[in-house]
Design a protein around this motif. Structure first.
Motif, PDB file in Angstrom:
ATOM      1  N   ALA A 602      35.454  42.035  36.297  1.00 36.00           N
ATOM      2  CA  ALA A 602      35.304  41.339  37.369  1.00 36.00           C
ATOM      3  C   ALA A 602      36.099  41.050  37.801  1.00 36.00           C
ATOM      4  O   ALA A 602      36.042  39.777  37.560  1.00 36.00           O
ATOM      5  N   ARG A 603      36.372  41.107  38.823  1.00 33.41           N
ATOM      6  CA  ARG A 603      37.251  39.533  40.014  1.00 33.41           C
ATOM      7  C   ARG A 603      36.573  39.040  40.559  1.00 33.41           C
ATOM      8  O   ARG A 603      36.219  40.403  41.650  1.00 33.41           O
ATOM      9  N   LYS A 604      36.031  38.282  41.107  1.00 29.59           N
ATOM     10  CA  LYS A 604      35.381  37.839  42.036  1.00 29.59           C
ATOM     11  C   LYS A 604      36.443  36.788  43.193  1.00 29.59           C
ATOM     12  O   LYS A 604      37.713  36.766  42.795  1.00 29.59           O
ATOM     13  N   VAL A 622      47.096  29.880  47.408  1.00 33.62           N
ATOM     14  CA  VAL A 622      46.146  29.765  47.496  1.00 33.62           C
ATOM     15  C   VAL A 622      45.768  30.932  46.382  1.00 33.62           C
ATOM     16  O   VAL A 622      46.646  31.997  46.066  1.00 33.62           O
ATOM     17  N   MET A 623      44.904  30.796  45.681  1.00 36.94           N
ATOM     18  CA  MET A 623      43.953  32.111  44.896  1.00 36.94           C
ATOM     19  C   MET A 623      43.280  33.366  45.467  1.00 36.94           C
ATOM     20  O   MET A 623      42.199  32.393  46.514  1.00 36.94           O
ATOM     21  N   ARG A 624      43.087  34.436  45.588  1.00 35.46           N
ATOM     22  CA  ARG A 624      42.404  35.402  46.290  1.00 35.46           C
ATOM     23  C   ARG A 624      41.761  35.750  45.347  1.00 35.46           C
ATOM     24  O   ARG A 624      40.812  36.333  45.888  1.00 35.46           O
ATOM     25  N   ASN A 625      41.882  36.248  43.940  1.00 35.79           N
ATOM     26  CA  ASN A 625      40.754  36.346  43.298  1.00 35.79           C
ATOM     27  C   ASN A 625      40.913  35.712  41.833  1.00 35.79           C
ATOM     28  O   ASN A 625      41.971  35.454  41.366  1.00 35.79           O
ATOM     29  N   LEU A 626      39.555  36.136  41.206  1.00 34.87           N
ATOM     30  CA  LEU A 626      39.269  35.786  40.196  1.00 34.87           C
ATOM     31  C   LEU A 626      38.622  36.107  38.754  1.00 34.87           C
ATOM     32  O   LEU A 626      37.680  36.607  39.425  1.00 34.87           O
ATOM     33  N   SER A 627      39.035  36.060  37.450  1.00 34.58           N
ATOM     34  CA  SER A 627      38.765  37.009  36.965  1.00 34.58           C
ATOM     35  C   SER A 627      38.329  35.547  35.184  1.00 34.58           C
ATOM     36  O   SER A 627      38.907  35.387  35.624  1.00 34.58           O
ATOM     37  N   LYS A 628      38.009  36.555  34.339  1.00 33.55           N
ATOM     38  CA  LYS A 628      37.534  35.911  33.023  1.00 33.55           C
ATOM     39  C   LYS A 628      38.936  35.202  32.129  1.00 33.55           C
ATOM     40  O   LYS A 628      39.297  34.117  31.442  1.00 33.55           O
ATOM     41  N   THR A 629      39.861  36.747  32.815  1.00 34.71           N
ATOM     42  CA  THR A 629      41.584  36.973  31.816  1.00 34.71           C
ATOM     43  C   THR A 629      42.986  36.441  32.792  1.00 34.71           C
ATOM     44  O   THR A 629      43.672  36.131  32.307  1.00 34.71           O
ATOM     45  N   GLY A 679      27.475  29.978  34.466  1.00 38.41           N
ATOM     46  CA  GLY A 679      25.795  30.508  34.078  1.00 38.41           C
ATOM     47  C   GLY A 679      25.548  31.186  35.657  1.00 38.41           C
ATOM     48  O   GLY A 679      23.762  31.731  35.021  1.00 38.41           O
ATOM     49  N   ALA A 680      25.658  31.010  35.960  1.00 40.62           N
ATOM     50  CA  ALA A 680      25.754  32.167  37.466  1.00 40.62           C
ATOM     51  C   ALA A 680      26.867  33.476  37.892  1.00 40.62           C
ATOM     52  O   ALA A 680      26.295  34.075  36.865  1.00 40.62           O
ATOM     53  N   ASP A 681      27.676  32.917  39.059  1.00 37.86           N
ATOM     54  CA  ASP A 681      28.255  34.344  39.031  1.00 37.86           C
ATOM     55  C   ASP A 681      29.770  33.865  39.076  1.00 37.86           C
ATOM     56  O   ASP A 681      30.770  34.194  39.697  1.00 37.86           O
ATOM     57  N   GLY A 682      29.827  32.311  38.636  1.00 42.96           N
ATOM     58  CA  GLY A 682      30.662  32.253  38.875  1.00 42.96           C
ATOM     59  C   GLY A 682      31.178  31.486  37.944  1.00 42.96           C
ATOM     60  O   GLY A 682      30.825  32.210  36.667  1.00 42.96           O
ATOM     61  N   LEU A 683      33.122  31.551  37.730  1.00 45.06           N
ATOM     62  CA  LEU A 683      33.941  31.117  36.327  1.00 45.06           C
ATOM     63  C   LEU A 683      34.090  29.385  35.817  1.00 45.06           C
ATOM     64  O   LEU A 683      34.476  29.145  37.000  1.00 45.06           O
ATOM     65  N   CYS A 684      34.589  28.943  34.808  1.00 48.78           N
ATOM     66  CA  CYS A 684      35.143  27.824  34.805  1.00 48.78           C
ATOM     67  C   CYS A 684      35.658  27.700  33.373  1.00 48.78           C
ATOM     68  O   CYS A 684      35.750  28.481  32.875  1.00 48.78           O
TER      69      CYS A 684
END
Length: 739
Positions: A602-604, A622-629, A679-684
């Protein structure tokens, strides 16, 4: 007046007083025999004992009562050094220093109310001793003369009282006072030694319902079981305390890896959420967790606890049964939540709520077979507010019942105007379902709208089973008598039990999207779980709906495994009532699958300005999308493939990455270490810039600011550094651009 004041009475009293009365014999100092007799009676009564030593500190006398009570003979005691019999008490309070016995004896000081433990291996015996040094007429030291009394029982009572003041009587865990003291001491010590400490606040969901329905005793038994389960998970990693009726605190020293903390939080939630047997009844509760880490999120107890509590509130707003890490934007989130709470009560009266409809499509024919009604809120000033933001608030402040009743009436009214008899599903919250008159509300909505009962489907989550089982079954029976359909929503994500399907008259099972995600990936067990759920539903003559389907390979898998209906962006997003009605009128009943060929991590989609660091230069991108990888970045040109960069995601989060795609001003980067869920719908990131590093760079020690990296690298990275890449100004995304 007769009696004691008469003359005859006085005469009689005088005669009695003088009749055979022996003369008074006071015990004087020279009457050694009678003085010894008095001391013997004192010793025999056990009120206290006496001891004496010679000039060399050897015992020359100990009361026989004391020796007998301890099982000693005169031969065992006489001649021993006084220090051999006792172990001086350790003083835990630094504000009350006390000289040890050995020091007092060497200095020939007086001994006053000194607590000492007797050197006995098989039991704990405490005495309080006193003594004075003795000197002869030439001022030569001759030894000590002293007294002693047994204070073992008193100490045990005091210890019990101290324990009661510091420990919870129900669970045996440390209470709020002790946890506060422990955390304060730990944070102070760790600040000096540059160590970290994590704090979790675990709050039980629906615990009050157990207290109300099964009684206080059952609630206490449940808390004991929760404490046992939590202790099993935490083990020696930290200390657990009970803070209030349904809240626990966990202090975890030397942990700042948010990946490890997230895993621990998830395991705690899963363990606590398993069914309990209390007072012969089955009880199910849930848990939400907030996490904060010192020194990143706070330096002292108050600051760290406030941060963990904000994270806890965020986890509840996110849907409960989650953990959340603290971040500085949660303060803004709390403010936003308060604003939502204030405005939500007027949303219905001011016609700000509307119902949208997402099609349920046949997996084989791709024809629409029904739809789910979804509530949307358009705020006059703030625009669209996500259901994930306002629904939890509505449940918490109690207006979800009013909103749910409005939604039910609105959906029934709108559905009667559709050109075909399409079934429509309406979500029912556990709070709505708990109303005794809920079947009557449904009946009234059907009667006033004229909608056929079999066209209305009520989607119910497993949380409704947490209450009175008998009442729940009666409610199902009344609803089925009306002729409406029942669907079990989010099956498998919460408190699933096959007994729900055995006893409840469901017509449909909705498979949560968490089982759809990744089901096509090699080695993922979700495909097997999907098959099992579909087979179970078929055996029970129930339909299945797979939620959140987005990729074509997911659609193919679900079709192959036999899912009845598909819901998700692969076919359509939720449509406004007008758009959905127009499509029905035009006869557009078949939906073509549109989406990526294969599922990918999933890419947010985001639009967020961040910093990119390369060598000694810092760039604004500017960051357009973000995933775990990885991530998609815009704002730099002519960046070669394989270039090593660092993305500063804010709040001390630095992600080392390699450029894998570079076209124009767009960069695709791959992270060296994958991000983790917040823990929610975000990444860190797992780790952050440490405040200790900032302190070492010459700044005062404080919790992390939004841009801590610039404080550390202020000298290395400057505005005058020669930049290798060309920066491009990036504007806001255009509507329909796909960003």
């Amino acid at each position: 007046m007769a009696g004691f004041f008469s003359r005859s009475a006085r005469a009689t009293a005088e005669e009695d007083a003088t009749f055979d009365s022996p003369p008074l014999r006071p015990i004087v100092a020279s009457d050694a025999a009678r003085r010894v007799e008095l001391l013997d009676s004192f010793e025999t009564a056990g009120l206290g004992w006496f001891w004496a030593t010679d000039a060399q500190g050897r015992i020359i006398y100990l009361s026989q009562g004391a020796a007998r009570k301890l099982g000693w003979s005169d031969d065992e005691v006489i001649g021993k050094s006084l220090g051999e019999l006792f172990i001086p008490e350790k003083i835990d309070d630094p504000d009350k220093p006390e000289r040890p016995l050995a020091f007092l004896l060497r200095a020939r000081n007086s001994i006053s109310q000194l607590n000492v433990r007797l050197a006995i291996e098989d039991k704990e015996v405490w005495w309080e001793i006193a003594g004075k040094p003795q000197f002869d007429d030439k001022d030569r030291f001759t030894g000590y003369r002293g007294s002693a009394k047994d204070i073992t029982a008193v100490r045990e009572q005091q210890r019990d009282e101290r324990r009661m003041a510091q420990y919870d009587p129900v669970t045996g865990l440390a209470n709020r006072q002790r946890m506060g003291q422990r955390l304060t001491e730990m944070l102070k010590a760790y600040r000096n030694s540059k160590r970290s400490c994590a704090l979790m606040i675990l709050d039980l969901d629906r615990f009050q319902h157990v207290n109300d329905s099964l009684g206080r005793a059952a609630g206490d038994e449940l808390l004991k079981q929760v404490a046992t389960r939590a202790g099993r998970i935490v083990g020696t990693k930290g200390e657990i305390g009970r803070m209030s009726d349904d809240a626990f605190q966990i202090v975890l020293p030397d942990i700042d890896d948010r990946g490890a903390l997230g895993d621990l939080g998830q395991r705690l939630i899963q363990m606590v959420s398993q069914p309990y047997i209390v007072s012969g009844s089955r009880a199910i509760i849930g848990a939400s967790i907030g996490v904060a880490i010192a020194p990143y999120d706070g330096l002292d107890t108050e600051e760290l606890t406030t941060a963990a509590d904000l994270a806890l509130q965020a986890s509840k707003v996110g849907g409960r049964g989650q953990y959340r890490f603290y971040s500085s934007d949660l303060k803004d989130g709390a403010k936003n939540r308060r604003q939502i709470e204030e405005d939500l009560r007027d949303a219905i009266d001011n016609h700000q709520l509307a119902m949208h409809y997402q099609p349920l499509v046949c997996s084989k024919t791709h024809m629409v077979r029904g739809c789910e009604a979804l509530m949307r809120w358009t705020h006059p000033d703030r625009g669209q507010i996500a259901p994930s933001d306002f629904i939890p608030v509505a449940e918490e402040i109690g207006c979800i019942r009013q909103m749910g009743e409005w939604a039910l009436n609105e959906v029934c009214r709108q559905a009667t105007g559709w050109p075909m008899d399409l079934r429509v599903a309406v979500n029912v919250s556990a709070m709505q379902f708990s109303q005794d008159d809920f079947p009557g509300i449904v009946k009234k909505a059907l009667a006033e709208s004229g909608l056929a009962p079999d066209r209305l489907e009520l989607e119910i989550t497993e949380s409704v089973f947490l209450g009175d089982t008998g009442r729940t079954q009666r409610m199902f029976g009344e609803l089925k008598e009306l002729g409406v359909k029942l669907a079990l929503d989010d099956f498998g994500t919460g408190y699933s039990s096959l007994s729900y399907l055995r006893n409840a008259p469901f017509d449909k099972i909705k498979i949560d999207q968490s089982f759809v995600r990744g089901a096509t990936e090699e080695g993922n067990n979700n495909a097997a779980i999907l098959s099992a759920i579909v087979s179970l539903a078929d055996a029970l003559n129930m339909e299945t709906v797979a939620e959140g389907v987005e990729a074509k390979d997911e659609l193919d898998l679900l079709t192959e495994r036999g899912a009845t209906l598909i819901q998700g962006h692969i076919f359509s997003r939720a449509l406004s009532s007008e758009d959905f009605l127009e499509r029905l009128r035009e006869g557009k009943l078949k939906y073509e699958p549109r989406g990526p060929a294969k599922y990918r991590a999933a890419r947010k989609t985001v639009f967020r300005r961040i910093s990119l660091i390369h060598e000694d230069s810092r760039y604004k991108v500017v960051m357009r999308n973000l995933s775990k990888t990885g991530a998609m970045i815009e704002g730099l040109r002519e960046v070669p493939l394989g270039t090593q960069v660092v993305l500063d995601l804010g709040g001390g989060q630095l992600a080392v990455a390699t450029v894998r795609r570079s076209k124009g001003a767009m960069l695709g980067v791959e992270f060296e270490t994958p991000l983790i869920s917040d823990g929610a719908d975000g990444l860190c990131t797992r780790h952050r810039v440490s405040p200790y590093q900032i302190e070492a760079a010459g700044r005062p020690l404080a919790a992390l600011p939004q841009d801590p990296y610039s404080l550390i690298m202020a000298e290395q990275i400057g505005a005058n550094a020669r930049k290798k890449f060309i920066e491009v100004e990036v504007g806001a995304p255009k509507p329909g651009s796909g960003y």
